[in-house]
Design an enzyme around this catalytic site. Sequence first.
Site, mmCIF file in Angstrom:
data_model
loop_
_atom_site.group_PDB
_atom_site.id
_atom_site.type_symbol
_atom_site.label_atom_id
_atom_site.label_comp_id
_atom_site.label_asym_id
_atom_site.label_seq_id
_atom_site.Cartn_x
_atom_site.Cartn_y
_atom_site.Cartn_z
ATOM 1 N N THR A 84 48.980 -2.364 -21.342
ATOM 2 C CA THR A 84 48.228 -2.439 -22.495
ATOM 3 C C THR A 84 47.844 -0.994 -22.865
ATOM 4 O O THR A 84 47.698 -0.131 -21.873
ATOM 5 C CB THR A 84 47.007 -3.357 -22.299
ATOM 6 O OG1 THR A 84 45.951 -2.645 -21.472
ATOM 7 C CG2 THR A 84 47.322 -4.409 -22.300
ATOM 8 N N GLY A 109 43.783 -7.829 -14.029
ATOM 9 C CA GLY A 109 42.616 -7.080 -14.423
ATOM 10 C C GLY A 109 41.452 -7.864 -14.194
ATOM 11 O O GLY A 109 41.522 -8.867 -13.501
ATOM 12 N N ASP A 111 37.712 -9.832 -16.067
ATOM 13 C CA ASP A 111 37.664 -10.940 -16.998
ATOM 14 C C ASP A 111 38.002 -10.673 -18.572
ATOM 15 O O ASP A 111 38.366 -11.382 -19.569
ATOM 16 C CB ASP A 111 36.220 -11.535 -17.119
ATOM 17 C CG ASP A 111 35.795 -12.185 -15.811
ATOM 18 O OD1 ASP A 111 36.835 -12.970 -15.127
ATOM 19 O OD2 ASP A 111 34.974 -11.970 -14.927
ATOM 20 N N THR A 147 36.636 -4.882 -13.016
ATOM 21 C CA THR A 147 35.294 -4.749 -12.477
ATOM 22 C C THR A 147 34.743 -6.247 -12.321
ATOM 23 O O THR A 147 34.053 -6.422 -11.279
ATOM 24 C CB THR A 147 34.550 -3.940 -13.642
ATOM 25 O OG1 THR A 147 35.167 -2.905 -13.932
ATOM 26 C CG2 THR A 147 33.305 -4.011 -13.247
ATOM 27 N N ASP A 332 32.855 -14.233 -22.704
ATOM 28 C CA ASP A 332 33.836 -13.813 -21.731
ATOM 29 C C ASP A 332 33.313 -12.118 -21.590
ATOM 30 O O ASP A 332 34.170 -11.303 -20.904
ATOM 31 C CB ASP A 332 35.330 -13.757 -21.706
ATOM 32 C CG ASP A 332 35.616 -15.292 -21.799
ATOM 33 O OD1 ASP A 332 34.813 -15.954 -21.231
ATOM 34 O OD2 ASP A 332 36.954 -15.592 -21.973
ATOM 35 N N GLU A 334 32.594 -10.079 -23.778
ATOM 36 C CA GLU A 334 33.131 -9.201 -24.738
ATOM 37 C C GLU A 334 32.238 -9.455 -26.064
ATOM 38 O O GLU A 334 32.231 -10.602 -26.570
ATOM 39 C CB GLU A 334 34.694 -9.485 -25.292
ATOM 40 C CG GLU A 334 35.569 -9.162 -24.198
ATOM 41 C CD GLU A 334 35.782 -7.848 -23.372
ATOM 42 O OE1 GLU A 334 35.674 -7.030 -24.425
ATOM 43 O OE2 GLU A 334 35.732 -7.799 -22.181
#
Length: 354
Positions: A84, A109, A111, A147, A332, A334
């Site tokens: 990405t 990666g 969440d 993370t 999530d 975001e």
Amino acid sequence: MIACAVAIVPMAKPSFIRAEQQRLAPDLPSDRTVGGGATSRSRDIVFVVNPRGANGKTGKQWKKLLPYLRSRLDSHCNICESLTSGPCHAIDITREAIREGADAVIAVGGDGTLHEVVNGFFWGGKPVSNHDQTVHRTALGLIPLGTGSDFARTFGWKNDPLDAIERISKGVRSLVDVGAISGERGESHYFINVADIHLSAKAGYYASRYKKFGNLCYVIGALQAFFGHYNQDLRIKVDNGDWEVYSQVTALCIGNAKYFGGGMKITPNAHPSSKDLEVVILQDFKWYDFILKLHKLYNGTHLSVKNVSSRSVRSIEVEEIGGSNSIFVQSDGEHLGFLPRKFSILPGAIEMIS
């Protein structure tokens, strides 16, 4: 064994590198036949990697992981590695992969990457379909390297990429639910883990600025969110019923899975196969309540605490009373915007490699 090339694709459209295969690994089920014939095709698996995740650690870990990945999957898969290049790129990669008939799309990666890949399974309020829906259905997979890996905790998966590759190799699938979020303009957004409102969402918004500190970012975000925070009266409507007023709401969490915020078991009764969402509401909490009850929030025993309520729903609408238009919403982890929002469950919406 005929090795498959790995394509590094930093664009929205992934390229599938095909090669004739002599056999499948013994622990994988045979692929579906194409066009009704007897010849089976190789599995096209797209790995969506956020190389900048966890301050660049994801990209470094991924490079170290590739040799083992090739050794486990090359004999029966066409591997496509798609890196990405920025926000929402994983959504585009996923949609194109599904349209091109990929067997699976794997989020590599944390969440955040998983969240984008899940949203890539949908377009215009409907699931994305491949060109021949009778052949197969694209599955979702996960290699946790970021993370936060809160979604994986619900399944009891270790934060071990080698274990994740073994799951992908075996190819066992199960249906999982997905949460859908709609706003005033009717736009749709999707979550697979936890969506939340007010203080926790505000804390997540600030925590995203401190990802370089690892899981400590959640603590820093929470401390910053407390400054200027005030509890808010909210109106909710459950399963298209009557409106109810909840006074002095500190946080409202809608769980399709159990964990968020770096291991906090906020919706302990939720599960992605339950066909409903768990809503947990914290009311009239002060800053010292979080300090005194933090251990309960992490081990999932907070439902017995005063001013904490829980209920199972298929849909819930939430709006603020007062019209300040400043109540944060996230999904999530975001940031999504502000209230009002409607949250609904989509039972069995995605096949997941489990």
